[in-house]
Scaffold this motif. Structure first.
Motif, PDB file in Angstrom:
ATOM      1  N   GLU A 276      28.315 -22.665  42.898  1.00  0.00           N
ATOM      2  CA  GLU A 276      27.870 -24.101  42.525  1.00  0.00           C
ATOM      3  C   GLU A 276      26.449 -24.166  42.068  1.00  0.00           C
ATOM      4  OE1 GLU A 276      27.780 -28.773  44.389  1.00  0.00           O
ATOM      5  OE2 GLU A 276      28.832 -27.202  45.322  1.00  0.00           O
ATOM      6  N   VAL A 277      25.605 -23.370  42.706  1.00  0.00           N
ATOM      7  CA  VAL A 277      24.385 -23.389  42.586  1.00  0.00           C
ATOM      8  C   VAL A 277      23.932 -22.816  41.271  1.00  0.00           C
ATOM      9  CG1 VAL A 277      21.976 -22.634  43.449  1.00  0.00           C
ATOM     10  CG2 VAL A 277      23.879 -23.287  45.077  1.00  0.00           C
ATOM     11  N   MET A 278      24.775 -21.730  40.883  1.00  0.00           N
ATOM     12  CA  MET A 278      24.580 -21.151  39.533  1.00  0.00           C
ATOM     13  C   MET A 278      25.052 -22.067  38.535  1.00  0.00           C
ATOM     14  SD  MET A 278      25.584 -17.211  40.311  1.00  0.00           S
ATOM     15  CE  MET A 278      27.249 -17.340  41.318  1.00  0.00           C
ATOM     16  N   LEU A 279      26.086 -22.732  38.711  1.00  0.00           N
ATOM     17  CA  LEU A 279      26.555 -23.649  37.736  1.00  0.00           C
ATOM     18  C   LEU A 279      25.336 -24.823  37.324  1.00  0.00           C
ATOM     19  CD1 LEU A 279      28.910 -24.745  35.844  1.00  0.00           C
ATOM     20  CD2 LEU A 279      29.435 -26.153  37.899  1.00  0.00           C
ATOM     21  N   GLN A 280      24.856 -25.242  38.472  1.00  0.00           N
ATOM     22  CA  GLN A 280      23.686 -26.216  38.448  1.00  0.00           C
ATOM     23  C   GLN A 280      22.363 -25.634  37.456  1.00  0.00           C
ATOM     24  OE1 GLN A 280      23.734 -29.320  39.008  1.00  0.00           O
ATOM     25  NE2 GLN A 280      25.816 -29.230  39.621  1.00  0.00           N
ATOM     26  N   ALA A 281      22.332 -24.334  37.927  1.00  0.00           N
ATOM     27  CA  ALA A 281      20.981 -23.568  37.352  1.00  0.00           C
ATOM     28  C   ALA A 281      21.380 -23.592  35.768  1.00  0.00           C
ATOM     29  CB  ALA A 281      20.887 -22.087  37.900  1.00  0.00           C
ATOM     30  N   VAL A 282      22.619 -23.261  35.596  1.00  0.00           N
ATOM     31  CA  VAL A 282      22.833 -23.001  33.864  1.00  0.00           C
ATOM     32  C   VAL A 282      22.797 -24.329  33.226  1.00  0.00           C
ATOM     33  CG1 VAL A 282      23.851 -20.924  34.134  1.00  0.00           C
ATOM     34  CG2 VAL A 282      25.266 -22.808  34.019  1.00  0.00           C
ATOM     35  N   ARG A 283      23.028 -25.501  34.055  1.00  0.00           N
ATOM     36  CA  ARG A 283      23.024 -26.631  33.362  1.00  0.00           C
ATOM     37  C   ARG A 283      21.723 -27.275  33.193  1.00  0.00           C
ATOM     38  NH1 ARG A 283      27.959 -29.532  36.619  1.00  0.00           N
ATOM     39  NH2 ARG A 283      29.635 -28.943  35.521  1.00  0.00           N
ATOM     40  N   GLY A 284      20.525 -26.434  33.887  1.00  0.00           N
ATOM     41  CA  GLY A 284      19.160 -26.863  33.606  1.00  0.00           C
ATOM     42  C   GLY A 284      18.700 -28.046  34.807  1.00  0.00           C
ATOM     43  N   SER A 285      19.364 -27.924  35.826  1.00  0.00           N
ATOM     44  CA  SER A 285      19.157 -28.719  36.956  1.00  0.00           C
ATOM     45  C   SER A 285      18.071 -28.291  37.943  1.00  0.00           C
ATOM     46  CB  SER A 285      20.522 -29.387  37.862  1.00  0.00           C
ATOM     47  OG  SER A 285      21.615 -29.741  36.911  1.00  0.00           O
ATOM     48  N   LEU A 286      17.490 -27.181  37.777  1.00  0.00           N
ATOM     49  CA  LEU A 286      16.831 -26.758  38.506  1.00  0.00           C
ATOM     50  C   LEU A 286      15.543 -26.139  37.981  1.00  0.00           C
ATOM     51  CD1 LEU A 286      19.211 -25.199  41.109  1.00  0.00           C
ATOM     52  CD2 LEU A 286      17.596 -26.895  41.945  1.00  0.00           C
ATOM     53  N   THR A 287      14.177 -26.296  38.254  1.00  0.00           N
ATOM     54  CA  THR A 287      13.221 -25.903  37.526  1.00  0.00           C
ATOM     55  C   THR A 287      13.027 -24.136  38.032  1.00  0.00           C
ATOM     56  OG1 THR A 287      11.466 -26.063  39.500  1.00  0.00           O
ATOM     57  CG2 THR A 287      11.808 -27.889  38.079  1.00  0.00           C
ATOM     58  N   LYS A 288      12.163 -23.509  37.217  1.00  0.00           N
ATOM     59  CA  LYS A 288      12.100 -22.032  37.539  1.00  0.00           C
ATOM     60  C   LYS A 288      11.167 -21.975  38.746  1.00  0.00           C
ATOM     61  CE  LYS A 288       8.248 -20.114  35.606  1.00  0.00           C
ATOM     62  NZ  LYS A 288       7.283 -19.471  34.482  1.00  0.00           N
ATOM     63  N   HIS A 289      10.540 -22.881  39.120  1.00  0.00           N
ATOM     64  CA  HIS A 289       9.875 -22.660  40.518  1.00  0.00           C
ATOM     65  C   HIS A 289      10.785 -22.840  41.629  1.00  0.00           C
ATOM     66  CE1 HIS A 289       7.404 -22.885  44.150  1.00  0.00           C
ATOM     67  NE2 HIS A 289       8.015 -23.860  44.394  1.00  0.00           N
TER      68      HIS A 289
ATOM     69  N   HIS B 269      15.055 -24.955  30.898  1.00  0.00           N
ATOM     70  CA  HIS B 269      15.484 -24.806  32.252  1.00  0.00           C
ATOM     71  C   HIS B 269      16.996 -23.948  32.120  1.00  0.00           C
ATOM     72  CE1 HIS B 269      12.366 -26.950  34.031  1.00  0.00           C
ATOM     73  NE2 HIS B 269      12.353 -27.874  33.332  1.00  0.00           N
ATOM     74  N   LYS B 270      17.765 -24.485  31.225  1.00  0.00           N
ATOM     75  CA  LYS B 270      18.964 -23.924  30.962  1.00  0.00           C
ATOM     76  C   LYS B 270      18.929 -22.577  30.807  1.00  0.00           C
ATOM     77  CE  LYS B 270      21.527 -28.174  29.314  1.00  0.00           C
ATOM     78  NZ  LYS B 270      22.133 -28.524  27.969  1.00  0.00           N
ATOM     79  N   ALA B 271      17.872 -21.963  29.891  1.00  0.00           N
ATOM     80  CA  ALA B 271      17.603 -20.668  29.412  1.00  0.00           C
ATOM     81  C   ALA B 271      17.253 -19.981  30.821  1.00  0.00           C
ATOM     82  CB  ALA B 271      16.685 -20.730  28.254  1.00  0.00           C
ATOM     83  N   CYS B 272      16.278 -20.304  31.432  1.00  0.00           N
ATOM     84  CA  CYS B 272      15.858 -19.678  32.643  1.00  0.00           C
ATOM     85  C   CYS B 272      16.948 -19.669  33.768  1.00  0.00           C
ATOM     86  CB  CYS B 272      14.473 -20.473  33.141  1.00  0.00           C
ATOM     87  SG  CYS B 272      13.177 -19.901  32.449  1.00  0.00           S
TER      88      CYS B 272
ATOM     89  N   ALA C 204      20.965 -16.943  37.059  1.00  0.00           N
ATOM     90  CA  ALA C 204      22.216 -16.661  37.670  1.00  0.00           C
ATOM     91  C   ALA C 204      22.704 -15.322  37.668  1.00  0.00           C
ATOM     92  CB  ALA C 204      23.262 -17.608  36.804  1.00  0.00           C
ATOM     93  N   LYS C 205      22.259 -14.396  36.556  1.00  0.00           N
ATOM     94  CA  LYS C 205      22.554 -13.046  36.671  1.00  0.00           C
ATOM     95  C   LYS C 205      22.199 -12.475  37.838  1.00  0.00           C
ATOM     96  CE  LYS C 205      22.057 -13.070  31.453  1.00  0.00           C
ATOM     97  NZ  LYS C 205      21.297 -12.640  30.349  1.00  0.00           N
ATOM     98  N   LEU C 206      20.985 -12.660  38.352  1.00  0.00           N
ATOM     99  CA  LEU C 206      20.468 -12.043  39.476  1.00  0.00           C
ATOM    100  C   LEU C 206      21.162 -12.927  40.845  1.00  0.00           C
ATOM    101  CD1 LEU C 206      16.759 -12.337  38.133  1.00  0.00           C
ATOM    102  CD2 LEU C 206      18.013 -10.116  38.888  1.00  0.00           C
ATOM    103  N   PHE C 207      21.431 -13.947  40.658  1.00  0.00           N
ATOM    104  CA  PHE C 207      21.647 -14.759  42.068  1.00  0.00           C
ATOM    105  C   PHE C 207      23.077 -14.254  42.116  1.00  0.00           C
ATOM    106  CE2 PHE C 207      22.966 -18.358  44.529  1.00  0.00           C
ATOM    107  CZ  PHE C 207      21.621 -18.486  45.595  1.00  0.00           C
TER     108      PHE C 207
ATOM    109  N   ASN D 249      20.372  -9.948  45.819  1.00  0.00           N
ATOM    110  CA  ASN D 249      19.202 -10.703  45.312  1.00  0.00           C
ATOM    111  C   ASN D 249      18.769 -12.053  45.824  1.00  0.00           C
ATOM    112  OD1 ASN D 249      18.464  -8.648  43.528  1.00  0.00           O
ATOM    113  ND2 ASN D 249      19.962  -9.445  42.159  1.00  0.00           N
ATOM    114  N   ARG D 250      19.633 -12.710  46.688  1.00  0.00           N
ATOM    115  CA  ARG D 250      19.467 -13.941  47.406  1.00  0.00           C
ATOM    116  C   ARG D 250      18.497 -14.017  48.449  1.00  0.00           C
ATOM    117  NH1 ARG D 250      26.007 -14.875  47.778  1.00  0.00           N
ATOM    118  NH2 ARG D 250      26.215 -14.488  45.176  1.00  0.00           N
TER     119      ARG D 250
END
Length: 115
Positions: A11-24, A84-87, A92-95, A100-101
């Motif tokens: 679910e977190v990975m899905l949010q990340a690829v949607r751009g919901s979280l910043t790089k930091h 944010h989606k690109a990052c 997500a590949k790492l997580f 890596n978590r």
């Protein structure tokens, strides 16, 4: 909405690829060792945005591009969620690999507001 500490990694990975979280925010969920490749991947993305902006020939300043040879914030701000989606996709590949978590990633995530 604040995330439940029992959230699944997927679910977190899905949010990340949607751009919901910043790089930091994304970096804090990774182990220190996994952060380096994440930051390097984002740096490459930032460079692509900067180069694309520079190629337009319409610099932000009358005197020309102030980020010659550097990464620039302006094209990233203009890209908004796409950046944010690109990052997030690189993160997500790492997580996806549990090693890596960061051990406290769920607690850290609990402090973030995610739409």
């Amino acid at each position: 909405m604040t995330r439940d500490v029992l959230v699944a990694p997927e679910e977190v990975m899905l949010q990340a690829v949607r751009g919901s979280l910043t790089k930091h925010a994304l970096a804090t969920l990774l182990t220190p060792r996994a952060r380096r490749p994440f930051y390097e991947a984002c740096a490459a993305i930032e460079s692509q945005y900067t180069e694309a902006c520079r190629a337009k020939g319409d610099p932000c300043l009358d005197s020309g591009c102030s980020a010659e040879g550097e990464r620039c914030l302006q094209p990233l701000l203009a890209a908004g969620t796409e950046y944010h989606k690109a990052c997030g996709a690189e993160w997500a590949k790492l997580f996806a690999e549990a090693g890596n978590r960061d051990p406290s990633w769920r607690m850290t995530l609990g402090g973030y507001e995610i739409e």
